[in-house]
Every structure is written in structure tokens, then in C-alpha cells.
Design an enzyme around this catalytic site. Structure first.
Site, short mmCIF file in Angstrom:
data_model
loop_
_atom_site.label_atom_id
_atom_site.label_comp_id
_atom_site.label_asym_id
_atom_site.label_seq_id
_atom_site.Cartn_x
_atom_site.Cartn_y
_atom_site.Cartn_z
N CYS A 1 6.45 -7.04 6.92
CA CYS A 1 7.55 -6.52 7.74
C CYS A 1 7.98 -7.61 8.73
O CYS A 1 7.15 -8.41 9.18
CB CYS A 1 7.09 -5.29 8.51
SG CYS A 1 8.42 -4.45 9.41
N CYS B 1 3.42 8.61 0.79
CA CYS B 1 3.96 7.68 1.78
C CYS B 1 4.07 6.33 1.09
O CYS B 1 3.06 5.78 0.62
CB CYS B 1 3.02 7.59 2.99
SG CYS B 1 3.51 6.35 4.19
N GLY C 1 6.95 -1.99 5.88
CA GLY C 1 8.32 -2.49 5.87
C GLY C 1 9.33 -1.55 6.53
O GLY C 1 9.02 -0.40 6.83
N GLU C 2 10.52 -2.08 6.77
CA GLU C 2 11.64 -1.32 7.35
C GLU C 2 12.61 -0.98 6.22
O GLU C 2 13.31 -1.85 5.69
CB GLU C 2 12.33 -2.16 8.43
CG GLU C 2 13.69 -1.66 8.89
CD GLU C 2 13.72 -0.20 9.30
OE1 GLU C 2 14.48 0.58 8.70
OE2 GLU C 2 12.96 0.16 10.24
N SER D 1 12.20 6.71 7.06
CA SER D 1 11.88 6.45 8.46
C SER D 1 12.35 5.05 8.85
O SER D 1 12.09 4.08 8.13
CB SER D 1 10.37 6.56 8.67
OG SER D 1 10.03 6.23 9.99
N GLU E 1 0.82 -1.21 0.00
CA GLU E 1 0.00 0.00 0.00
C GLU E 1 0.86 1.26 0.00
O GLU E 1 1.97 1.27 0.52
CB GLU E 1 -0.93 0.00 1.22
CG GLU E 1 -1.99 -1.08 1.13
CD GLU E 1 -2.98 -1.08 2.29
OE1 GLU E 1 -4.09 -1.58 2.10
OE2 GLU E 1 -2.65 -0.59 3.39
N SER F 1 11.73 6.21 14.35
CA SER F 1 10.49 5.85 15.05
C SER F 1 10.87 5.51 16.48
O SER F 1 11.29 4.39 16.77
CB SER F 1 9.82 4.64 14.37
OG SER F 1 9.37 5.00 13.09
N LEU F 2 10.72 6.47 17.37
CA LEU F 2 11.18 6.32 18.75
C LEU F 2 10.10 5.66 19.62
O LEU F 2 10.26 4.56 20.12
CB LEU F 2 11.57 7.69 19.30
CG LEU F 2 12.22 7.74 20.68
CD1 LEU F 2 13.54 6.98 20.70
CD2 LEU F 2 12.43 9.19 21.11
N HIS F 3 9.00 6.36 19.80
CA HIS F 3 7.77 5.86 20.45
C HIS F 3 7.87 5.51 21.94
O HIS F 3 6.85 5.33 22.60
CB HIS F 3 7.19 4.67 19.69
CG HIS F 3 7.01 4.94 18.22
ND1 HIS F 3 6.50 6.12 17.74
CD2 HIS F 3 7.31 4.19 17.13
CE1 HIS F 3 6.48 6.09 16.42
NE2 HIS F 3 6.98 4.93 16.03
#
Length: 346
Positions: free
Chosen positions: A113, A106, A164-165, A196, A93, A219-221
Site C-alpha cells: 500500500c 476480506c 491496499g487502497e 472500504s 493476504e 476509514s475515518l478513525h
């Protein structure tokens, strides 16, 4: 039966060599190269300034596996989510996020993933394979076409924040950006592109060594190792200390913008103590911006969105401590197109 070579995996000099062996004039290779990248031809038949016999020869000897839009959904806020079908029938997507000042794509870099982040719908899918660089390019080209059709405006920004990464598909991601930014591709500025990552320290350092020119988002979160490992298993092998070192290495090598992504989860990472921990990390890295993101619920996860009051208090606390933070309102929630929601649902 021999598998035909993907013609887009040939550089222009390689293509010129092939055409020389075919007895074709050198300028024909350049014409084909322009059809592939500048004009984004979906097949050989579309290359109308080539003779029919040459088009037939190309068809016979090469493949051109461009991706196609399988379904699209439009949100009440104008966001468009597309599900793309790849040549082997896998699905990914991508999202067009239009605002008054920007047209942002995006895009996805993997089918599924492997990182299993607990708050992300893609993380509950298996990783099937990496996307090839030309498939990522196609995503951007198709979303750019949507932007032009919707608003008459080209894409202004690209974020590798889909499925995905990206840093686990390192070569294809970098090659896709090279094609997107090339004058004979989409001609976009690398400063308008953000990759990202969930935090692959070794590859963040590699970005520095490769002197990339695009921006990086982490991407900390969660800003302590215990909480971060709970929601992002990758933190067990790439902890915050290691990531801070890698980000500083990247910045020293490139001077490119770094941002943090921080999704707020109710009663998990939204307290004053959590804000203090975030401030501490923020001060250890030359971070340009902290994007505080609204949580978007997904089927599998136990998390909830904080109250508007708790979100406001968190933002105010960061502001008082001179953190450059912005609350990013989610777009496309009603069609599962918002941050963390991509899972091939139509």
C-alpha cells in the site's frame, strides 16, 4: 519471446472472434468462458470437455495466471487467513471470517500500500503493484471454496478491506466486482459487497458517476483534520470537508449504504470530545452505520487499545446521541488476521 495474452482479459465476444479465426465452432468460446469464470478452472488441462488439441492450442497461445494458496492459518475463533501467491511470486493476504449468520471474505486489492497509515501493518509495506481484476476474483473464489469446505455454506459478504487502497486500483476493483456479481461468475449480489476507502474524494465521486451498486465504507478513525492527518497522511490532500462533500455526492447518485470505520486508540481518539466530533461528521452524511473497531496492535505502531470501560463509555455516549454505532469485535487476532494486521506474516 512474446508474452502470451491472459485469456481472462478477453470478453466473451472477443473470445468468440478468436475462436472464429481458429476455425472453431462458436459454442466452444462459450464453453471456455464458462470454464474461466463459472467453474474457475485453474488451467487449460482442467477443461475436460474440450479436445486435447484445442487445449494444447490454448496453452500455446494464451496464459491463465490463476493465483494459488501459499499458506493458511486458522484462528481459535474459526477465522482463516490465507496468503496467496501471484504468478510473479508477489504475496497478498485474504481472510475468511465465519459467524453463525455470515461468511465474509476480506480481500486485498494491491500488493502492499502507498498510503502509510500509521496504525496499519500494510501501510508500512511498499506498494509493489495493483492486483488485476482476475486475481481479485480468484481471491474471492478460493475463499468461497474454503467457506464451503468449512461449513457447507457459500460466502454471504465480501469486503474490500484487505491490503491496499481499492480506489487507487479503481478499474480492476470495479471489473472484479462485475465478474463476482455476474450470473456467469460468482453471481453474488452487489448489495453484499462493501468497498472500504481511506478517503480518495475524487474517486468516491467517480463511483457516483459510474452508478455503482455496492456499498461504501470510509476509514475515518479520527473526526478532526489535525488528528486524522497525523495518522492518515492522505487526509492532507483529502480533508474531512472534501470527503463529506464526496460522500454526499456518492449517496445522491446511488442511494447506496455508507458506513464509517472508526478504530479506537487509547488517549488519542477515545474521549468525549472525540465522540462529539464524530457525531458532528455523522450528521453531515447519510451514514447507515458507524463500526467502532477494537485496535489490534502491530509491531511498528505506538498505539494502544483503550480499556473496556473507556470503550463502553464511548459507545454509550454515541448511543445517547442517537448514533447507529456497533462495536466490532476483532476476529483472527492470534494469527495477525484482524483489521490492520495484514502484512504477509505466516
Amino acid at each position: 519471446m512474446m508474452r502470451k495474452q491472459n485469456i481472462r482479459h478477453l470478453s466473451l465476444p472477443q473470445l468468440q472472434e478468436v475462436f472464429a479465426t481458429m476455425g472453431e465452432k462458436p459454442f466452444r468460446a462459450k464453453q471456455v468462458y464458462e470454464w474461466l469464470w463459472l467453474k474457475q478452472a485453474p488451467d487449460f488441462e482442467s477443461m475436460t470437455n474440450l479436445s486435447k488439441p484445442l487445449r494444447a492450442t490454448l496453452e500455446e497461445n494464451f496464459s491463465l495466471p490463476s493465483i494459488k494458496i501459499d499458506t493458511t492459518q486458522q484462528s481459535s475463533d474459526g477465522t482463516i487467513k490465507s496468503r496467496f501467491r501471484l504468478h510473479d511470486n508477489h504475496l497478498v493476504e485474504g481472510v475468511l471470517i465465519p459467524t453463525s449468520s455470515r461468511q465474509t471474505a476480506c480481500v486485498s486489492s494491491q500488493v502492499g500500500c502507498s498510503l502509510s497509515c500509521k496504525f496499519c501493518a500494510t501501510g508500512y509495506m511498499d506498494r509493489k503493484r495493483n492486483l488485476e481484476f482476475d486475481e481479485i476474483f480468484d481471491e474471492v473464489a478460493l475463499i468461497n471454496k474454503q467457506a464451503l469446505e468449512q461449513s457447507g455454506k457459500k460466502l454471504t459478504n465480501i469486503v474490500y478491506m484487505g491490503m491496499g487502497e481499492p480506489l487507487l486500483n479503481y478499474k480492476n476493483v470495479l471489473k472484479s466486482i462485475e465478474r463476482i456479481t455476474s450470473p456467469d461468475g460468482l453471481g453474488m449480489s452487489p448489495k453484499r459487497i462493501t468497498v472500504s476507502t481511506a478517503g480518495v474524494a475524487k474517486m468516491i465521486q467517480q463511483l457516483g458517476d459510474d452508478q455503482v451498486r455496492f456499498n461504501l465504507a470510509l476509514s475515518l478513525h479520527a473526526a478532526n483534520d489535525k488528528k486524522r492527518s497525523e495518522i492518515m497522511p492522505i487526509n492532507e490532500t483529502n480533508n474531512l470537508k472534501v470527503l463529506v462533500e464526496a460522500l454526499n455526492y456518492f449517496y445522491k447518485a446511488t442511494q447506496n449504504e455508507i458506513s464509517f470505520e472508526y478504530i479506537l486508540f487509547k488517549d488519542f481518539n477515545d474521549s468525549e470530545k472525540d465522540a462529539d466530533e464524530l457525531i458532528k461528521i455523522y450528521r453531515q452524511v447519510p451514514v447507515d452505520l458507524v463500526n467502532i473497531i477494537e485496535y489490534n496492535p502491530i509491531d511498528h505502531a505506538r498505539f494502544q487499545k483503550p480499556t473496556p470501560e473507556a470503550t463502553e463509555a464511548f459507545m454509550d455516549y454515541l448511543g445517547k446521541h442517537r448514533v447507529n454505532a456497533r462495536l466490532r469485535r476483532s476476529r483472527g487476532k492470534d494469527i495477525d488476521a484482524a483489521c490492520g494486521q495484514l502484512a504477509n506474516k505466516a
